[in-house]
Design a protein around this motif. Structure first.
Motif, short mmCIF file in Angstrom:
data_model
loop_
_atom_site.label_atom_id
_atom_site.label_comp_id
_atom_site.label_asym_id
_atom_site.label_seq_id
_atom_site.Cartn_x
_atom_site.Cartn_y
_atom_site.Cartn_z
N GLY A 343 0.80 -1.21 0.00
CA GLY A 343 0.00 0.00 0.00
C GLY A 343 0.84 1.26 0.00
N TRP A 458 -3.82 -2.67 1.87
CA TRP A 458 -5.00 -3.48 1.55
C TRP A 458 -4.76 -4.97 1.66
N TYR A 459 -3.48 -5.38 1.78
CA TYR A 459 -3.16 -6.80 1.58
C TYR A 459 -3.24 -7.63 2.85
N VAL A 469 -5.81 -4.40 6.94
CA VAL A 469 -6.43 -3.97 5.69
C VAL A 469 -7.32 -2.75 5.96
N HIS A 470 -7.22 -1.76 5.12
CA HIS A 470 -8.09 -0.58 5.22
C HIS A 470 -8.96 -0.54 3.99
N ARG A 471 -10.26 -0.55 4.18
CA ARG A 471 -11.19 -0.55 3.04
C ARG A 471 -12.06 0.70 3.11
#
Length: 471
Positions: A343, A458-459, A469-471
């Motif tokens: 990221g 994100w991984y 993870v940030h969504r």
């Protein structure tokens, strides 16, 4: 792999099916696609089994199971509704060394029947070991849609001419190359369309031409294997890996990618770690030349991209000098793989307008880089093979003008499930306890873009970790 896939020769094989309901009928239908003789034993018989019993391969005995029914049998399917009887037959079969399958009771099965795609003589078998039948059906559906229905014609054609090719071409490699040319070209198209006469004419002409020059010309393919995740391989890389006779690979090629290499290819490890080389570079160069001169298709499989700190240029110069043909297949370099999966965008209009790839390990084993050119704001630095020189890299960048607060990231085993990211600044990264746990292969990313890692990562699939993870 608990269940080892194997194809049994069913010619003159005796098979027993105990039970004659609809479940047993499905097994009987399956076995009638083979050449086995099938004995069915059951006191009650459903209509489907009755209709199939007229087949010359089937013997039906409408009575209860008897132990002597197992005499001379190679395999048995147990498909009754009596659980205790099923277990009894299973134990008797195991005692006699007869392979046994208790339908819908995997723990009692010595073997399981796979999902089959039948394009005889081409047969593909799939299995999930009984744990994911829906996924298995999904995969079979996908394969059925991409494998031509007429592929059986190619199989029959190959069977017809296999011995003739074997007599005409003495070398295994020459025969393999010949068949690959046939299957990749117009002859295969004619066969699939049913134009057998035209296919045979062209086939025999091609075989006569191949007889004249049976010594195949070796070729070397420098293939970038990418940063580790096999999903990041190019289609061309995968195709060449599966056609290779010899694969010469380094330490940065992940085991997952090596699994995709053709099973019977010769695999030669030439990995390097600091101060220890399995083979010196000159010996690697000579090895790929030697293997190519023997007529092999040689894949030189390199982590990342062959032309980015992969010594691909040095190896090609050797090939040119030796008169060996070569091709180069680019791969996703470790810098883009690591930054993307961590990221960390390498460029960003608010942070970096340029990116520099540098090696932390020069030919003379120093890190004597052009530090004034590297120590600039608004650019991202990526150091390959720099972990052992981390302290020097941090010191020199600060010494030549970068802020001591410049963010830095260490990305270990990028793109793989074991990926680990440690962040800090040029002055704090060495004191971070997590840094001591980092080992090669690791990339170093320096620049303000590293600050985006916390929001863009994100991984990672561990929501409690710093790499959540940030969504």
């Amino acid at each position: 792999m608990r269940y080892f896939p194997i194809f049994l020769d069913t010619k003159n094989t005796e098979c027993l099916i105990v039970g004659a309901g609809e479940v047993a009928a499905r097994k009987l239908e399956l076995m009638l696609k083979s050449e086995a003789h099938v004995t069915v034993v059951a006191p009650e018989v459903c209509n489907t089994v009755h209709s199939l019993a007229g087949h010359t391969q089937v013997s039906l005995h409408q009575r209860p199971f008897q132990e002597q029914d197992l005499d001379d049998k190679a395999m048995v399917f147990v498909a009754t509704s009596d659980t205790s009887l099923n277990q009894q037959i299973q134990q008797l079969a195991r005692q006699r060394g007869v392979m046994v399958n208790v339908v819908d009771n995997t723990p009692l099965c010595q073997f399981i029947t796979p999902s089959i795609i039948d394009r005889s003589p081409i047969v593909i078998a799939l299995s999930s070991g009984g744990v994911a039948p829906v996924l298995l059906r999904y995969l079979r559906q996908k394969l059925e849609s991409v494998i031509p229905a007429n592929i059986s014609r190619l199989g029959a054609f190959s069977e017809k001419f296999r011995e003739k090719v074997k007599q005409s071409l003495s070398g295994v490699i020459a025969r393999r190359y010949f068949w690959e040319d046939v299957l990749d070209g117009d002859i295969a198209e004619f066969i699939e369309k049913g134009q057998n006469q035209k296919a045979e004419q062209q086939f025999l002409a091609a075989l006569d031409a191949a007889k004249i020059n049976q010594k195949p010309e070796g070729q070397v393919y420098l293939v970038g294997a990418g940063p580790g995740d096999p999903d990041l391989l190019t289609f061309r890389a995968l195709r060449l890996m599966q056609k290779a006779d010899v694969v010469v690979y380094d330490r940065l090629v992940s085991p997952q990618i090596l699994e995709l290499v053709r099973r019977d290819a010769e695999k030669i490890y030439v990995g390097k770690v600091k101060s220890h080389h399995t083979l010196p570079q000159n010996d690697i160069n000579n090895l790929i030349v030697q293997k190519a001169k023997e007529g092999n298709r040689v894949v030189r499989l390199k982590g990342g991209d062959p032309f980015i700190f992969g010594r691909g240029g040095e190896e090609i110069q050797t090939l040119i000098a030796a008169g060996i043909g070569f091709q180069v297949v680019p791969g996703i370099t470790a810098a883009t793989g690591a930054s993307t999966y961590a990221g960390i965008p390498l460029t960003h209009r608010d942070h970096a307008q340029s990116v520099v790839f540098a090696t932390g390990h020069l030919k003379d084993n120093t890190i004597d880089l052009n530090w004034p050119a590297l120590a600039h704001a608004n650019q991202t630095l990526v150091f390959y093979m720099g972990l052992t020189g981390l302290a020097i890299i941090c010191e020199k960048l600060v010494e030549h003008g970068l802020s001591a607060d410049t963010p830095i990231a260490l990305v270990q085993q990028a793109t793989l499930p074991e990926q680990k990211v440690v962040t800090g600044t040029l002055t704090t990264i060495l004191a971070n306890p997590a840094t001591a746990t980092i080992a090669p292969p690791t990339l170093i990313i320096v620049g303000s873009v590293v600050a985006l890692h916390s929001s863009m990562n994100w991984y990672s699939d561990n929501p409690q970790s710093p790499e959540a993870v940030h969504r």
